[in-house]
Design an enzyme around this catalytic site. Structure first.
Site, short mmCIF file in Angstrom:
data_model
loop_
_atom_site.label_atom_id
_atom_site.label_comp_id
_atom_site.label_asym_id
_atom_site.label_seq_id
_atom_site.Cartn_x
_atom_site.Cartn_y
_atom_site.Cartn_z
N GLY A 166 0.81 -1.22 0.00
CA GLY A 166 0.00 0.00 0.00
C GLY A 166 0.84 1.27 0.00
O GLY A 166 1.84 1.38 -0.71
N ASN A 188 3.69 4.89 9.21
CA ASN A 188 2.64 4.57 8.24
C ASN A 188 1.78 3.38 8.68
O ASN A 188 0.61 3.28 8.29
CB ASN A 188 3.30 4.28 6.88
CG ASN A 188 2.36 3.61 5.91
OD1 ASN A 188 1.53 4.25 5.27
ND2 ASN A 188 2.46 2.29 5.81
N TYR A 231 -11.83 4.07 14.49
CA TYR A 231 -10.78 4.44 13.53
C TYR A 231 -10.69 5.96 13.41
O TYR A 231 -9.59 6.53 13.45
CB TYR A 231 -11.06 3.80 12.17
CG TYR A 231 -10.00 4.11 11.12
CD1 TYR A 231 -8.73 3.57 11.20
CD2 TYR A 231 -10.29 4.97 10.06
CE1 TYR A 231 -7.76 3.87 10.25
CE2 TYR A 231 -9.33 5.26 9.09
CZ TYR A 231 -8.06 4.71 9.19
OH TYR A 231 -7.11 5.00 8.24
N LYS A 234 -7.41 8.30 14.38
CA LYS A 234 -6.71 9.18 13.43
C LYS A 234 -6.78 10.65 13.88
O LYS A 234 -5.85 11.42 13.59
CB LYS A 234 -7.26 8.98 12.02
CG LYS A 234 -6.89 7.62 11.43
CD LYS A 234 -5.37 7.42 11.32
CE LYS A 234 -4.98 6.11 10.68
NZ LYS A 234 -3.52 5.95 10.52
N PRO A 290 -4.64 11.28 4.03
CA PRO A 290 -5.15 10.84 2.72
C PRO A 290 -6.67 10.66 2.75
O PRO A 290 -7.30 10.67 3.82
CB PRO A 290 -4.46 9.47 2.52
CG PRO A 290 -3.41 9.37 3.59
CD PRO A 290 -3.90 10.23 4.72
N VAL A 349 -9.44 8.47 -0.05
CA VAL A 349 -9.79 7.09 -0.41
C VAL A 349 -8.67 6.56 -1.31
O VAL A 349 -8.60 6.91 -2.48
CB VAL A 349 -11.14 7.04 -1.16
CG1 VAL A 349 -11.50 5.61 -1.54
CG2 VAL A 349 -12.24 7.67 -0.31
N VAL A 350 -7.80 5.75 -0.73
CA VAL A 350 -6.58 5.35 -1.44
C VAL A 350 -6.70 3.90 -1.91
O VAL A 350 -7.17 3.03 -1.16
CB VAL A 350 -5.34 5.52 -0.55
CG1 VAL A 350 -4.07 5.41 -1.41
CG2 VAL A 350 -5.37 6.85 0.18
N1 NAD Z 1 -6.17 3.28 2.24
C1 NAD Z 1 -6.77 4.39 2.60
O1 NAD Z 1 -7.75 4.80 1.97
C2 NAD Z 1 -6.26 5.21 3.75
C3 NAD Z 1 -6.78 6.51 3.89
C4 NAD Z 1 -6.30 7.31 4.90
C5 NAD Z 1 -5.32 6.86 5.74
N2 NAD Z 1 -4.84 5.59 5.62
C6 NAD Z 1 -3.75 5.21 6.54
O2 NAD Z 1 -2.54 5.12 5.79
C7 NAD Z 1 -1.71 4.10 6.33
C8 NAD Z 1 -1.38 3.08 5.26
O3 NAD Z 1 -2.60 2.58 4.75
P1 NAD Z 1 -2.68 1.50 3.59
O4 NAD Z 1 -3.96 1.76 2.92
O5 NAD Z 1 -1.43 1.48 2.80
O6 NAD Z 1 -2.82 0.19 4.48
P2 NAD Z 1 -2.54 -1.37 4.15
O7 NAD Z 1 -3.45 -2.14 5.04
O8 NAD Z 1 -2.60 -1.61 2.69
O9 NAD Z 1 -1.03 -1.56 4.65
C9 NAD Z 1 -0.71 -1.38 6.02
C10 NAD Z 1 0.60 -2.06 6.34
O10 NAD Z 1 0.82 -1.90 7.75
C11 NAD Z 1 1.24 -3.15 8.28
N3 NAD Z 1 0.90 -3.24 9.71
C12 NAD Z 1 -0.34 -3.43 10.26
N4 NAD Z 1 -0.22 -3.54 11.59
C13 NAD Z 1 1.09 -3.41 11.89
C14 NAD Z 1 1.84 -3.42 13.10
N5 NAD Z 1 1.23 -3.63 14.29
N6 NAD Z 1 3.17 -3.24 13.04
C15 NAD Z 1 3.79 -3.06 11.85
N7 NAD Z 1 3.15 -3.05 10.68
C16 NAD Z 1 1.80 -3.21 10.69
C17 NAD Z 1 0.50 -4.21 7.44
O11 NAD Z 1 1.14 -5.46 7.54
C18 NAD Z 1 0.56 -3.58 6.05
O12 NAD Z 1 1.73 -3.97 5.35
C19 NAD Z 1 -2.46 3.53 7.53
O13 NAD Z 1 -2.04 4.20 8.69
C20 NAD Z 1 -3.92 3.86 7.22
O14 NAD Z 1 -4.68 3.95 8.39
C21 NAD Z 1 -5.29 4.76 4.64
#
Ligand code: NAD
Length: 259
Positions: A16, A89, A155, A159, A185, A187-188
């Protein structure tokens, strides 16, 4: 090569946004530590970076575990000679109606998203302070931290906590020239939103894919966000171009949230 000679840690760097940020920091010249739950998952991104001529290593880290977090920081110092950039992240989220939110759900999200961020920031900041050359800490917040949502209470709260923690840590570290900022971010397009879509679909009794389609339809810029949209801003915040920015949370959401 704005980050030549710098050393960065990206938590949750195996997929991600973490993966995209790790690749981008490496393309800008940084040596990158990919810290994720398993070494194998991180190693795939290490292989991508080294195939492009960059430097990286992977370490198994659960950000909730302070010993593992210390080992993650030690890996950066022992492998690459220091630490200049931390990207907090790693994050988790679940869609749960307010009345059904349990202590386990609440603790899970706050433990990873907030407590993990605290442990990583503390361990990294101690090294940065000792080095005496400043540093950058970048936290992944979310548009969910800007407002509440009926089905996303824990959640959203976690955040909002990340945005607030960014301010406290920035103020605590300003005298050491360590800049601390967040990115919110929208909606990613990552595996995270695949899960979110399924959970909304179940709760709303909609076909899988429909919640995501609706979420994307309301984005002013008219397309889903890509992890690379976030990676570019993370690279900017990690660079000396952002030396006079601290305590901020930058929306990178296609105009979804106005302020
Ligand atoms: N996808 C979205 O739309 C979105 C939007 C806003 C914010 N976010 C935030 O951005 C960040 C990345 O999101 P993403 O969509 O790439 O998520 P994702 O779920 O695709 O990837 C998250 C990664 O974090 C790792 N992870 C989870 N728990 C962990 C822990 N305890 N220790 C170490 N690593 C851990 C997972 O193994 C995974 O590789 C997150 O903090 C998420 O909350 C995501």
């Amino acid at each position: 090569m704005r980050l030549e000679g710098k050393v960065a840690i990206v938590t949750g760097g195996a997929q991600g946004m973490g993966r995209a940020i790790a690749l981008r920091l490496a393309q800008e010249g940084a040596a990158v530590v990919i810290a994720d739950l398993t070494q194998e998952a991180g190693q795939k991104v290490v292989d991508e970076i080294t195939a492009q001529g960059g430097k990286a290593t992977a370490v198994a880290t659960d950000v909730r575990n302070q010993e593992q977090v210390q080992a993650m920081v030690d890996t950066a110092v022992n492998t690459f000679g220091g630490l200049n950039i931390l990207v907090n992240n790693a994050g988790v989220g679940k869609i749960i109606p307010f009345l059904e939110t349990t202590e386990k759900d609440w603790d899970f999200m706050f433990d990873v998203n907030c407590k993990g961020l605290l442990w990583c920031s503390q361990a990294a900041a101690k090294v940065m302070i000792e080095q005496g050359r400043g540093g950058k800490i970048i936290n992944l917040a979310s548009q969910a931290g800007r407002r509440g949502e009926a089905l996303v209470l824990a959640y959203c709260a976690s955040k909002a906590c990340v945005i607030n923690m960014t301010q406290s840590i920035a103020l605590a570290l300003a005298e050491h020239k360590i800049n601390v900022n967040a990115i919110a971010p929208g909606v990613v397009d990552t595996p995270f939103w695949e899960e979110v879509d399924k959970q909304f679909a179940k709760l709303w009794n909609l076909p899988v894919g429909e919640p995501k389609r609706r979420a994307v339809a309301s984005i002013p810029l008219g397309r889903i966000e890509q992890p690379e949209d976030v990676a570019g801003v993370a690279a900017f915040l990690a660079s000396s171009d952002a030396d006079y920015i601290t305590q901020q949370c930058i929306n990178v959401d296609g105009g979804n949230w106005p302020s």
